[in-house]
Design a protein around this motif. Structure first.
Motif, PDB file in Angstrom:
ATOM      1  N   GLY A 221      33.152  43.072  42.583  1.00  0.00           N
ATOM      2  CA  GLY A 221      33.640  43.558  41.120  1.00  0.00           C
ATOM      3  C   GLY A 221      33.833  42.496  40.406  1.00  0.00           C
ATOM      4  O   GLY A 221      33.558  41.142  40.785  1.00  0.00           O
ATOM      5  N   ASP A 222      34.329  42.586  39.222  1.00  0.00           N
ATOM      6  CA  ASP A 222      34.730  41.602  38.050  1.00  0.00           C
ATOM      7  C   ASP A 222      33.552  40.895  37.885  1.00  0.00           C
ATOM      8  O   ASP A 222      32.296  40.788  38.572  1.00  0.00           O
ATOM      9  CB  ASP A 222      35.824  41.269  38.248  1.00  0.00           C
ATOM     10  CG  ASP A 222      36.136  40.217  39.275  1.00  0.00           C
ATOM     11  OD1 ASP A 222      35.238  39.500  39.549  1.00  0.00           O
ATOM     12  OD2 ASP A 222      37.290  40.153  39.918  1.00  0.00           O
ATOM     13  N   LEU A 223      33.868  39.976  36.931  1.00  0.00           N
ATOM     14  CA  LEU A 223      33.016  38.874  36.389  1.00  0.00           C
ATOM     15  C   LEU A 223      32.752  37.746  36.981  1.00  0.00           C
ATOM     16  O   LEU A 223      31.753  37.045  36.900  1.00  0.00           O
ATOM     17  CB  LEU A 223      33.687  38.286  35.187  1.00  0.00           C
ATOM     18  CG  LEU A 223      33.927  39.210  33.911  1.00  0.00           C
ATOM     19  CD1 LEU A 223      34.472  38.700  32.665  1.00  0.00           C
ATOM     20  CD2 LEU A 223      32.878  39.802  33.282  1.00  0.00           C
ATOM     21  N   HIS A 224      33.280  37.493  38.145  1.00  0.00           N
ATOM     22  CA  HIS A 224      33.224  36.449  39.188  1.00  0.00           C
ATOM     23  C   HIS A 224      31.742  36.614  40.082  1.00  0.00           C
ATOM     24  O   HIS A 224      31.253  35.570  40.598  1.00  0.00           O
ATOM     25  CB  HIS A 224      34.372  36.266  40.130  1.00  0.00           C
ATOM     26  CG  HIS A 224      35.553  35.609  39.681  1.00  0.00           C
ATOM     27  ND1 HIS A 224      36.413  36.881  39.120  1.00  0.00           N
ATOM     28  CD2 HIS A 224      35.999  34.400  39.282  1.00  0.00           C
ATOM     29  CE1 HIS A 224      37.538  36.192  38.739  1.00  0.00           C
ATOM     30  NE2 HIS A 224      37.375  34.629  38.610  1.00  0.00           N
ATOM     31  N   PHE A 225      31.063  37.786  39.972  1.00  0.00           N
ATOM     32  CA  PHE A 225      30.029  38.033  40.708  1.00  0.00           C
ATOM     33  C   PHE A 225      28.879  38.517  39.903  1.00  0.00           C
ATOM     34  O   PHE A 225      27.712  39.041  40.259  1.00  0.00           O
ATOM     35  CB  PHE A 225      30.143  38.961  41.857  1.00  0.00           C
ATOM     36  CG  PHE A 225      31.180  38.355  42.905  1.00  0.00           C
ATOM     37  CD1 PHE A 225      30.445  37.633  43.942  1.00  0.00           C
ATOM     38  CD2 PHE A 225      32.547  38.487  43.015  1.00  0.00           C
ATOM     39  CE1 PHE A 225      31.293  37.009  44.947  1.00  0.00           C
ATOM     40  CE2 PHE A 225      33.211  38.078  43.858  1.00  0.00           C
ATOM     41  CZ  PHE A 225      32.792  37.119  44.952  1.00  0.00           C
ATOM     42  N   LEU A 226      29.139  38.334  38.691  1.00  0.00           N
ATOM     43  CA  LEU A 226      28.398  39.025  37.371  1.00  0.00           C
ATOM     44  C   LEU A 226      26.902  38.492  37.311  1.00  0.00           C
ATOM     45  O   LEU A 226      25.928  39.176  37.511  1.00  0.00           O
ATOM     46  CB  LEU A 226      28.714  38.986  35.997  1.00  0.00           C
ATOM     47  CG  LEU A 226      28.292  39.887  34.879  1.00  0.00           C
ATOM     48  CD1 LEU A 226      28.117  41.235  35.245  1.00  0.00           C
ATOM     49  CD2 LEU A 226      28.790  39.779  33.530  1.00  0.00           C
ATOM     50  N   LYS A 227      26.865  37.206  37.440  1.00  0.00           N
ATOM     51  CA  LYS A 227      25.474  36.703  37.259  1.00  0.00           C
ATOM     52  C   LYS A 227      25.259  35.910  38.576  1.00  0.00           C
ATOM     53  O   LYS A 227      25.969  35.571  39.528  1.00  0.00           O
ATOM     54  CB  LYS A 227      25.668  35.294  36.207  1.00  0.00           C
ATOM     55  CG  LYS A 227      25.746  36.021  34.792  1.00  0.00           C
ATOM     56  CD  LYS A 227      25.884  34.946  33.766  1.00  0.00           C
ATOM     57  CE  LYS A 227      25.961  35.543  32.263  1.00  0.00           C
ATOM     58  NZ  LYS A 227      25.924  34.679  31.325  1.00  0.00           N
ATOM     59  N   VAL A 228      23.719  35.871  38.887  1.00  0.00           N
ATOM     60  CA  VAL A 228      23.394  35.162  40.349  1.00  0.00           C
ATOM     61  C   VAL A 228      23.914  33.989  40.403  1.00  0.00           C
ATOM     62  O   VAL A 228      24.102  33.630  41.413  1.00  0.00           O
ATOM     63  CB  VAL A 228      21.896  35.202  40.187  1.00  0.00           C
ATOM     64  CG1 VAL A 228      21.308  34.556  41.453  1.00  0.00           C
ATOM     65  CG2 VAL A 228      21.131  36.772  40.038  1.00  0.00           C
ATOM     66  N   ARG A 229      23.983  33.036  39.223  1.00  0.00           N
ATOM     67  CA  ARG A 229      24.563  31.648  39.669  1.00  0.00           C
ATOM     68  C   ARG A 229      25.831  31.799  39.819  1.00  0.00           C
ATOM     69  O   ARG A 229      26.260  31.004  40.835  1.00  0.00           O
ATOM     70  CB  ARG A 229      24.265  31.048  37.923  1.00  0.00           C
ATOM     71  CG  ARG A 229      25.182  29.758  38.149  1.00  0.00           C
ATOM     72  CD  ARG A 229      25.036  28.922  36.814  1.00  0.00           C
ATOM     73  NE  ARG A 229      25.854  29.821  35.917  1.00  0.00           N
ATOM     74  CZ  ARG A 229      25.440  30.172  34.605  1.00  0.00           C
ATOM     75  NH1 ARG A 229      24.497  29.369  34.156  1.00  0.00           N
ATOM     76  NH2 ARG A 229      26.316  30.996  33.860  1.00  0.00           N
TER      77      ARG A 229
ATOM     78  N   LEU B 239      32.102  46.118  52.704  1.00  0.00           N
ATOM     79  CA  LEU B 239      32.720  45.044  52.039  1.00  0.00           C
ATOM     80  C   LEU B 239      33.027  45.246  50.567  1.00  0.00           C
ATOM     81  O   LEU B 239      32.153  45.774  49.922  1.00  0.00           O
ATOM     82  CB  LEU B 239      31.756  43.884  52.166  1.00  0.00           C
ATOM     83  CG  LEU B 239      32.210  42.556  51.585  1.00  0.00           C
ATOM     84  CD1 LEU B 239      33.496  41.959  52.180  1.00  0.00           C
ATOM     85  CD2 LEU B 239      31.042  41.328  51.511  1.00  0.00           C
ATOM     86  N   THR B 240      34.211  45.019  50.434  1.00  0.00           N
ATOM     87  CA  THR B 240      34.648  45.306  48.856  1.00  0.00           C
ATOM     88  C   THR B 240      35.395  43.650  48.437  1.00  0.00           C
ATOM     89  O   THR B 240      36.370  43.248  49.399  1.00  0.00           O
ATOM     90  CB  THR B 240      35.547  45.980  48.674  1.00  0.00           C
ATOM     91  OG1 THR B 240      35.178  47.338  48.814  1.00  0.00           O
ATOM     92  CG2 THR B 240      36.133  46.192  47.047  1.00  0.00           C
ATOM     93  N   VAL B 241      34.818  42.987  47.528  1.00  0.00           N
ATOM     94  CA  VAL B 241      35.480  41.718  47.168  1.00  0.00           C
ATOM     95  C   VAL B 241      35.655  41.799  45.445  1.00  0.00           C
ATOM     96  O   VAL B 241      34.866  42.365  44.819  1.00  0.00           O
ATOM     97  CB  VAL B 241      34.540  40.619  47.383  1.00  0.00           C
ATOM     98  CG1 VAL B 241      35.017  39.288  46.755  1.00  0.00           C
ATOM     99  CG2 VAL B 241      33.928  40.387  48.851  1.00  0.00           C
ATOM    100  N   SER B 242      36.995  41.319  45.303  1.00  0.00           N
ATOM    101  CA  SER B 242      37.403  41.499  43.692  1.00  0.00           C
ATOM    102  C   SER B 242      38.106  40.239  43.507  1.00  0.00           C
ATOM    103  O   SER B 242      39.030  39.837  44.114  1.00  0.00           O
ATOM    104  CB  SER B 242      37.991  42.767  43.619  1.00  0.00           C
ATOM    105  OG  SER B 242      38.168  42.745  42.146  1.00  0.00           O
ATOM    106  N   GLY B 243      37.824  39.745  42.453  1.00  0.00           N
ATOM    107  CA  GLY B 243      38.610  38.503  41.999  1.00  0.00           C
ATOM    108  C   GLY B 243      38.075  37.147  42.302  1.00  0.00           C
ATOM    109  O   GLY B 243      36.760  36.973  42.722  1.00  0.00           O
ATOM    110  N   ASP B 244      38.704  36.094  42.262  1.00  0.00           N
ATOM    111  CA  ASP B 244      38.250  34.778  42.555  1.00  0.00           C
ATOM    112  C   ASP B 244      38.203  34.456  43.958  1.00  0.00           C
ATOM    113  O   ASP B 244      39.265  34.198  44.457  1.00  0.00           O
ATOM    114  CB  ASP B 244      39.106  33.817  41.661  1.00  0.00           C
ATOM    115  CG  ASP B 244      38.712  32.407  41.779  1.00  0.00           C
ATOM    116  OD1 ASP B 244      37.527  32.055  42.188  1.00  0.00           O
ATOM    117  OD2 ASP B 244      39.180  31.447  41.184  1.00  0.00           O
ATOM    118  N   VAL B 245      37.268  34.677  44.683  1.00  0.00           N
ATOM    119  CA  VAL B 245      37.020  34.734  45.927  1.00  0.00           C
ATOM    120  C   VAL B 245      35.692  33.772  46.525  1.00  0.00           C
ATOM    121  O   VAL B 245      34.673  34.107  45.707  1.00  0.00           O
ATOM    122  CB  VAL B 245      36.789  35.997  46.919  1.00  0.00           C
ATOM    123  CG1 VAL B 245      36.728  35.818  48.222  1.00  0.00           C
ATOM    124  CG2 VAL B 245      37.963  36.804  46.332  1.00  0.00           C
TER     125      VAL B 245
END
Length: 92
Positions: A16-24, A42-48
């Motif tokens: 989820g969210d912007l932390h995983f939006l771009k490949v970089r 697996l669900t991941v959200s936020g700064d992980v």
């Protein structure tokens, strides 16, 4: 698919969210790709972030609260776990 996989389907992964939006951004969150041979969901959200040699099994949900960060440490094995809040483990 790896014949050693416990499940007959590929794992369901939700990032989820912007932390995983771009490949970089995605790549910067993993020291190495976790072992997911026995992962179902697996669900991941936020700064992980994920350290080296992390193993994910069963259903794993990781949610960092807004403004907090979760660092999954090197060698961690998460099996059927929910991790939320703020978790920083520093190497020494």
């Amino acid at each position: 698919m790896n014949p050693e996989r416990s499940f007959q389907s590929t794992p369901l992964v939700k990032l989820g969210d912007l932390h995983f939006l771009k490949v970089r951004d995605f790549l910067s969150r993993f020291d190495t790709i976790p072992d997911m041979l026995e992962l179902d969901h697996l669900t991941v959200s936020g700064d992980v972030t994920f350290g080296r040699g992390v193993s994910l099994k069963g259903t794993v949900i990781i949610i960092a609260n807004h403004g907090d960060r979760i660092d999954i440490p090197n060698g961690a094995c998460l099996e059927n776990k929910i991790v939320s809040g703020n978790l920083r483990i520093l190497s020494h």
